[in-house]
Scaffold this active site. Structure first.
Site, PDB file in Angstrom:
ATOM      1  N   LYS A  80       0.842  -1.191   0.000  1.00 27.15           N
ATOM      2  CA  LYS A  80       0.000   0.000   0.000  1.00 27.15           C
ATOM      3  C   LYS A  80       0.883   1.248   0.000  1.00 27.15           C
ATOM      4  O   LYS A  80       1.946   1.271   0.622  1.00 27.15           O
ATOM      5  CB  LYS A  80      -0.903  -0.031   1.247  1.00 27.15           C
ATOM      6  CG  LYS A  80      -1.946   1.066   1.337  1.00 27.15           C
ATOM      7  CD  LYS A  80      -2.823   0.837   2.565  1.00 27.15           C
ATOM      8  CE  LYS A  80      -3.908   1.864   2.729  1.00 27.15           C
ATOM      9  NZ  LYS A  80      -4.771   1.600   3.910  1.00 27.15           N
ATOM     10  N   SER A 158      -9.459   1.784   2.964  1.00 27.87           N
ATOM     11  CA  SER A 158      -8.640   2.620   2.101  1.00 27.87           C
ATOM     12  C   SER A 158      -7.638   1.820   1.263  1.00 27.87           C
ATOM     13  O   SER A 158      -7.031   2.354   0.337  1.00 27.87           O
ATOM     14  CB  SER A 158      -7.886   3.646   2.956  1.00 27.87           C
ATOM     15  OG  SER A 158      -7.001   3.004   3.880  1.00 27.87           O
ATOM     16  N   SER A 182      -9.902  -0.757   6.862  1.00 29.61           N
ATOM     17  CA  SER A 182      -9.269  -0.574   5.556  1.00 29.61           C
ATOM     18  C   SER A 182      -8.610  -1.803   4.957  1.00 29.61           C
ATOM     19  O   SER A 182      -8.223  -1.799   3.794  1.00 29.61           O
ATOM     20  CB  SER A 182      -8.244   0.566   5.622  1.00 29.61           C
ATOM     21  OG  SER A 182      -8.897   1.797   5.808  1.00 29.61           O
TER      22      SER A 182
END
Length: 456
Positions: A80, A158, A182
């Site tokens: 990420k 996210s 997330s």
């Protein structure tokens, strides 16, 4: 075979690599080729071909010489876009950090998995500054949920690109963070496994924060076994120590309040069918009201969300300057709400949190808590991009179930349990109280096939 390397589980690919049937260089080349041929160019923000191929060649050499580093040697992984990667600025899904100084070293967990032999493929897209459960990003585009056959649907956030990269068969595992859901939300929306560890289980050095009292880490992958292996590597272990806990005798607690409010009928049906399969396999299921759930939302109404207060503290200088005009205005609006939480309010939230964690720990005991990861399937992207009111309402509903676990310091695993509207995946969330990760993972490992049913 090479075309499907990214679509394999970590465990499947490890068997091939350790047995000499697949070479890490060939695997990495095939993964980069698949990404290049993928029509969705919003999944990755940065590709690390130079580094990745160097790591793959080093892995290949070790394996030829009989010096394997273990189960993860040669396995590709995506990161990420808020984990420090040496030599690159950490942009956290935003354009305002693009000119920052490059990281002088890898984030701690990036380094640990590199030491385990894993091959870094790239950085995945995300909600800006990790502050949305939907995964929409106006700067780098929004990755499209590969499970949506009717129209473009959100990936969940996210960790949006991480979820899509795995679900689309580009990489076997991608690393995410989880402050309010997330990891677990994109796992549920994309029909894969997502494990959120207890906060503090993994080293946080070099990870761009959102709210430090809530932030945790975890992988998005194809199976619970993959999550167990990755978790061990993230803690510097050469082999996992998780022991399977078979469903007979497994005690599960289903909350009767909050988590089913306004849930889609198809989501409830898929969840209840999975629960019935678990009962048929010997699990003991009880249902009760968890009063703390209501009190958590009462606290948010009175003082504001804890995550918003801490996000404002982190970004308040940025929001007061020209950078605010270059940010996602929905992130700006939501973060500025944190200014309403005063210092006495913040202290009151923390004191209430400690009390509620203790109350719930006593109520739950050694049972696992189980409910739908998200109360709805992944909705279409376009209406959410056009309508601010719909965006915020959907974001709140999307985060509702998973955020309870962050506030109460739980660990959790989202496992696909069926499909609902438009054939979209539904996730079943197994959670445990803080620091019971081994018990949680052991139960999830044994129960995964039962939970999945016919879901592939």
């Amino acid at each position: 075979m090479s075309k499907s390397f990214g679509a394999m589980s970590v465990a499947q690919l490890s068997v091939l690599i350790q047995g000499g049937a697949a070479d890490p260089v060939d695997v990495a080349e095939a993964v980069f080729e698949s990404i290049a041929n993928c029509g969705d160019k919003t999944i990755f923000t940065t590709l690390l071909e130079g580094r990745g191929m160097e790591e793959a060649r080093a892995s290949s050499k070790r394996l030829r010489e009989g010096r394997s580093l273990g189960l993860l040697d040669g396995i590709p992984i995506a990161w990420k876009d808020l984990f420090d990667i040496e030599g690159l600025p950490t942009t956290a899904g935003s354009v305002v950090l693009a000119a920052d100084a490059p990281a002088s070293r890898d984030a701690a967990v990036v380094g640990l998995l590199r030491q385990a032999g894993m091959v870094a493929i790239g950085r995945t897209n995300m909600s800006e500054f990790a502050f949305s459960g939907l995964g929409i990003n106006p700067h780098y585009g929004t990755p499209v949920n590969p499970r949506g056959m009717d129209l473009p649907r959100i990936p969940g956030g996210s960790s949006s690109g991480a979820g899509v990269a795995v679900a689309a068969g580009l990489v076997p595992v991608a690393m995410g963070t989880d402050t309010g859901g997330s990891v677990r939300i994109p796992a549920a929306f994309n029909g894969i496994v997502g494990y959120k560890a207890t906060r503090g289980r993994h080293a946080m050095e070099g990870v761009y924060p959102l709210a430090k009292s809530l932030d945790s880490l975890g992988p998005l992958c194809r199976s619970v076994r993959d999550a167990v292996w990755i978790d061990a590597g993230m803690r510097g272990l050469t082999a996992p120590g998780v022991v399977e806990r078979a469903p007979p005798g497994l005690e599960l607690l289903v909350p009767e309040n909050i988590v089913f409010d306004a849930a889609e009928a198809g989501v409830v049906a898929a969840f209840e069918a999975a629960l019935q399969r678990l009962q048929s396999a010997g699990a003991q299921v009880s249902r009760t009201v968890i009063p703390a759930f209501n009190e958590i939302f009462d606290l948010m109404t009175r003082y504001g969300p804890l995550v918003t207060a801490e996000a404002f503290a982190l970004h308040h200088e940025r929001l007061a300057g020209p950078d605010a005009d270059r940010m996602d205005q929905r992130v700006v609006m939501r973060t500025r709400l944190g200014s309403r939480t005063t210092l006495p309010d913040y202290i009151a939230i923390l004191e209430a949190r400690s009390r509620l964690i203790a109350d719930v720990d006593r109520l739950v005991g050694n049972r696992l808590i189980v409910f739908p990861t998200v109360a709805h399937v992944a909705p279409p992207i376009s209406p959410l991009e056009r309508d601010d009111e719909l965006f915020f309402a959907t974001n709140n509903k999307t985060l509702r179930n998973t955020a309870l676990g962050n506030f109460l310091d739980w660990c959790g695993v989202s496992i696909p349990c069926g499909t609902a509207e438009a054939g979209m995946p539904v996730g079943l969330l197994l959670s445990a109280t803080a620091h019971r990760d081994e018990a949680l993972l052991g139960a999830a490992l044994a129960a995964e096939a039962v939970i999945r049913g016919d879901f592939a």
